[in-house]
Design a protein around this motif. Sequence first.
Motif, PDB file in Angstrom:
ATOM      1  N   GLN B  52       0.809  -1.222   0.000  1.00  0.00           N
ATOM      2  CA  GLN B  52       0.000   0.000   0.000  1.00  0.00           C
ATOM      3  C   GLN B  52       0.837   1.264   0.000  1.00  0.00           C
ATOM      4  O   GLN B  52       0.326   2.361   0.118  1.00  0.00           O
ATOM      5  CB  GLN B  52      -0.926  -0.005   1.233  1.00  0.00           C
ATOM      6  CG  GLN B  52      -1.998  -1.079   1.140  1.00  0.00           C
ATOM      7  CD  GLN B  52      -2.796  -1.223   2.433  1.00  0.00           C
ATOM      8  OE1 GLN B  52      -2.458  -0.632   3.456  1.00  0.00           O
ATOM      9  NE2 GLN B  52      -3.853  -2.008   2.379  1.00  0.00           N
ATOM     10  N   SER B  53       2.153   1.090  -0.128  1.00  0.00           N
ATOM     11  CA  SER B  53       3.054   2.217   0.134  1.00  0.00           C
ATOM     12  C   SER B  53       3.496   3.002  -1.095  1.00  0.00           C
ATOM     13  O   SER B  53       4.287   3.895  -0.972  1.00  0.00           O
ATOM     14  CB  SER B  53       4.326   1.677   0.787  1.00  0.00           C
ATOM     15  OG  SER B  53       5.055   0.946  -0.191  1.00  0.00           O
ATOM     16  N   ASP B  54       3.059   2.690  -2.289  1.00  0.00           N
ATOM     17  CA  ASP B  54       3.570   3.316  -3.521  1.00  0.00           C
ATOM     18  C   ASP B  54       4.993   2.915  -3.844  1.00  0.00           C
ATOM     19  O   ASP B  54       5.622   3.530  -4.712  1.00  0.00           O
ATOM     20  CB  ASP B  54       3.512   4.860  -3.453  1.00  0.00           C
ATOM     21  CG  ASP B  54       2.090   5.368  -3.454  1.00  0.00           C
ATOM     22  OD1 ASP B  54       1.804   6.301  -2.704  1.00  0.00           O
ATOM     23  OD2 ASP B  54       1.266   4.806  -4.203  1.00  0.00           O
ATOM     24  N   MET B  55       5.544   1.923  -3.144  1.00  0.00           N
ATOM     25  CA  MET B  55       6.883   1.448  -3.476  1.00  0.00           C
ATOM     26  C   MET B  55       6.832   0.420  -4.617  1.00  0.00           C
ATOM     27  O   MET B  55       7.839   0.133  -5.243  1.00  0.00           O
ATOM     28  CB  MET B  55       7.530   0.742  -2.270  1.00  0.00           C
ATOM     29  CG  MET B  55       7.957   1.673  -1.157  1.00  0.00           C
ATOM     30  SD  MET B  55       8.338   0.764   0.355  1.00  0.00           S
ATOM     31  CE  MET B  55       9.884  -0.004  -0.061  1.00  0.00           C
ATOM     32  N   ASN B  91      13.263   0.603  -6.599  1.00  0.00           N
ATOM     33  CA  ASN B  91      14.423   0.988  -5.784  1.00  0.00           C
ATOM     34  C   ASN B  91      15.674   0.573  -6.538  1.00  0.00           C
ATOM     35  O   ASN B  91      15.796  -0.579  -6.937  1.00  0.00           O
ATOM     36  CB  ASN B  91      14.343   0.273  -4.426  1.00  0.00           C
ATOM     37  CG  ASN B  91      15.408   0.776  -3.464  1.00  0.00           C
ATOM     38  OD1 ASN B  91      16.577   0.858  -3.817  1.00  0.00           O
ATOM     39  ND2 ASN B  91      15.008   1.073  -2.248  1.00  0.00           N
ATOM     40  N   PRO B  92      16.616   1.507  -6.772  1.00  0.00           N
ATOM     41  CA  PRO B  92      17.760   1.181  -7.625  1.00  0.00           C
ATOM     42  C   PRO B  92      18.839   0.319  -6.961  1.00  0.00           C
ATOM     43  O   PRO B  92      19.755  -0.133  -7.628  1.00  0.00           O
ATOM     44  CB  PRO B  92      18.327   2.563  -7.969  1.00  0.00           C
ATOM     45  CG  PRO B  92      17.919   3.440  -6.836  1.00  0.00           C
ATOM     46  CD  PRO B  92      16.601   2.913  -6.356  1.00  0.00           C
ATOM     47  N   GLU B 165      16.359   4.243   6.275  1.00  0.00           N
ATOM     48  CA  GLU B 165      15.121   4.560   5.571  1.00  0.00           C
ATOM     49  C   GLU B 165      14.371   3.283   5.209  1.00  0.00           C
ATOM     50  O   GLU B 165      13.164   3.221   5.314  1.00  0.00           O
ATOM     51  CB  GLU B 165      15.452   5.351   4.299  1.00  0.00           C
ATOM     52  CG  GLU B 165      15.921   6.758   4.624  1.00  0.00           C
ATOM     53  CD  GLU B 165      16.934   7.297   3.626  1.00  0.00           C
ATOM     54  OE1 GLU B 165      17.514   8.357   3.903  1.00  0.00           O
ATOM     55  OE2 GLU B 165      17.135   6.669   2.586  1.00  0.00           O
ATOM     56  N   ASN B 168      12.607   1.855   8.274  1.00  0.00           N
ATOM     57  CA  ASN B 168      11.397   2.563   8.669  1.00  0.00           C
ATOM     58  C   ASN B 168      10.198   2.111   7.847  1.00  0.00           C
ATOM     59  O   ASN B 168       9.076   2.154   8.318  1.00  0.00           O
ATOM     60  CB  ASN B 168      11.586   4.075   8.479  1.00  0.00           C
ATOM     61  CG  ASN B 168      12.492   4.648   9.542  1.00  0.00           C
ATOM     62  OD1 ASN B 168      12.576   4.103  10.632  1.00  0.00           O
ATOM     63  ND2 ASN B 168      13.171   5.719   9.219  1.00  0.00           N
ATOM     64  N   ILE B 169      10.445   1.722   6.634  1.00  0.00           N
ATOM     65  CA  ILE B 169       9.334   1.310   5.785  1.00  0.00           C
ATOM     66  C   ILE B 169       9.066  -0.182   5.910  1.00  0.00           C
ATOM     67  O   ILE B 169       7.925  -0.609   5.926  1.00  0.00           O
ATOM     68  CB  ILE B 169       9.636   1.694   4.321  1.00  0.00           C
ATOM     69  CG1 ILE B 169       9.539   3.215   4.188  1.00  0.00           C
ATOM     70  CG2 ILE B 169       8.695   1.036   3.345  1.00  0.00           C
ATOM     71  CD1 ILE B 169      10.156   3.774   2.948  1.00  0.00           C
TER      72      ILE B 169
END
Lengths: 178, 386
Positions: B52-55, B91-92, B165, B168-169
Amino acid sequence: MKKYALLLLLFMMLGGCGPWAKTKGAYNGNGFVVDLPEGWMRSRQADYLLITRDGVLLQSVVVYRTEVGSSFKNTKKKLTKGMMPQEAAEVILDNFASNQEYLNFQVIENKPAKINGLPAFKTVYTYKDKDGLRYKAMYYGIINNDSFYGIRYTAPIRYYFDNDSKIFEKIAGSFKVQ
Amino acid sequence: MTRLCYAFFLICILAGCAGTNLPPVSTAGFTLEEDEKRLWARSKEEATAIDQSDMIYDDRELEAYLNEVARKLQPPQVMKAVPFKVEVIRNPLLNAFAYPHGAVYVHSGILAQMENEAQLATLLAHEMTHATHRHAIKEFRHVKSKSAYLATLSTTLGGAPLIGEVFNILGAVGTMASVSGYSSDLETQADMEGLQLVVKAGYDPREAIKIFAELKKELEEEEVTEPFFFGTHPRINERIRNYQKLLRTEYAGRNNGVKNESTFRGKIAKVILDNAGLNLKAGRYSKAFHGAEKYLTIRPNDHRGHFLLAEAHRQRGENDDMEKAMAAYRKAVAIDVRHSESYRGMGLLQLKKGDAAAAKKNLRQYLNLMPQATDREYIEEYLKQM
C-alpha cells in the motif's frame, strides 16, 4: 537558602534552558538573518533554524546554509558555483526524490524567484510518508557565491499546509544574506 | 547422579535443537508452529504495508512473468504450503527479500542488472528457499531476547543512511530478511538448495555466479566495504567461492541449461530504463549510463533511451559530456520529432555555450510542444534575457 536555590533552578528551566525557545523578532543564523513569526517555537538543538507552532509533524520551517560542493544525503549530485537556479533546483529535487522515505514524490511547481534581489528558485512538492500521510512542501533555494541557502516549509496537505503558507512566505521574504 | 546429569544434558540439547530443527515445508504433514503463526501474521502486516506504500513497481505483465518463473521452481504442494507471490519494488539498490509467508520482493535495481531468466531464477530460488526452509523462525528462535534483537536492529541499522530509511518502511521482519540477512549457515543453505531448484527447473547453473560478480562490481564502484544487501552472511567473496565449488563438483558439466535471455530482456526493458532514471536522480552516473546503454541494445529506436543518455551526460557535465549530450538529444528528436524535452536539453546546452540563436530556437520549440511545462517560467526568463 536551599529554597531560593531551588526556585532559581525552576525559574531557569521555565525561562528556557529546554530544547525549545519562543520565537521573537529577527534570527541571526549561519550567514543569514530572517524575521520570525510570534508565537512559534525555535529548536535550540538543531544546527540550523527550525521553527514550529504546533509540532514539527504538523508544520515546520527550516532555514539553513551549506557550502556549495557539500554532499547530500540521498544523491551524489552536488551544487556548483555559478549554477543557474534551475540547475540547483534539479539537484535539490533529486535529493528529495531519491529519499526512500519520500513515497510518491511529485513536483507541483518549479520556477525562478527572487529573494531580496537574489536569484533563487521556488519549488513546491508533495510526498507520502510510510504511514500514508501526504505532505506538501514549499522550498526556496539561493546560491550566493560559495554558499547555498535553503528555506523550506513542510506540513501535512490536509488542513495544515494552507494554514501557515502565508506566514512562511513572509519569513522567506525577510531572508537576507549577512 | 551421573544419570541425572546426562538426562539434563540431553534435554538441553534437544531443547536447543528443537528450536531450529524444523523440516522444510515440503515435508509431508507440514504445519506451522505457534510462534511461526505469529511471525507469519506479522509478516503479512508488513507486506500489506509495502503493497500500500507506492513502493511497488506497477507493471502487471512483468509481475505475471516473474511469478511464472517462480512457479517453475517449486512443485505445486510447496506452492500450496507457501503461496509465493513476487513483486517488484521501485528501488535502484541491488536487493531482494522474502517474507516467511511467501511474499517475495525484488528491487528494480537488481532486476535491471540481470541478463537472463536463469539469473532471475537463481535469485528467486535463493529467496524462496529462505521461506521453504523456515529460516525466519529459526533465526528468531536463535535469538534469546527477541524484543532486544528488534530494538538493536532499529538502533544499529535504523540510523544508517539508506538502510535506516528501508527499516522505517519495511518493519523488523522485512529488515531482517532484506538487510541484516540470516546466519552464515542459513544463507549457504539458501544458496545450495536454491541452486538445486534452478537446475531441476532446467536453467543453466553457470549463470548463478554472475549475479554476485555484478554485485561485487557495484560494491567496488560505490566503494562499499561490506555489503548489507543480498545477505551479509556469508560475505560476497565467500558466496562466490561456494557457487564456484558447486559448479566444479555437483553441477560440473551442466552446460546446456536454459537462459531465456531474449524473453527476459524483452520483459524487463522498461525496468532497465526506469531504473536508469532512478540512478540518474541519485547521481550514480555510471549506473545511469550503463542502464541507458543496456536499454538501447534492446530498444535501439526508442527515443527515451537516447534522451536518458543525453540527460545523464548533460547533468554530469564533465569533459566531453556536453558534445555527447547534444549528439544523444539529436538522435532522440531524429526518432521522435515531437519529443519536447530533448529540445529543452539542447536549448539549455546552447544557452550555456553562449549560442543564443540556437538556444532560442530550441527552447521556443520546447514550449510550443509542451505549453504546460512545469519549468515554463525558467525558460521564459532565459528567452527574455537572450
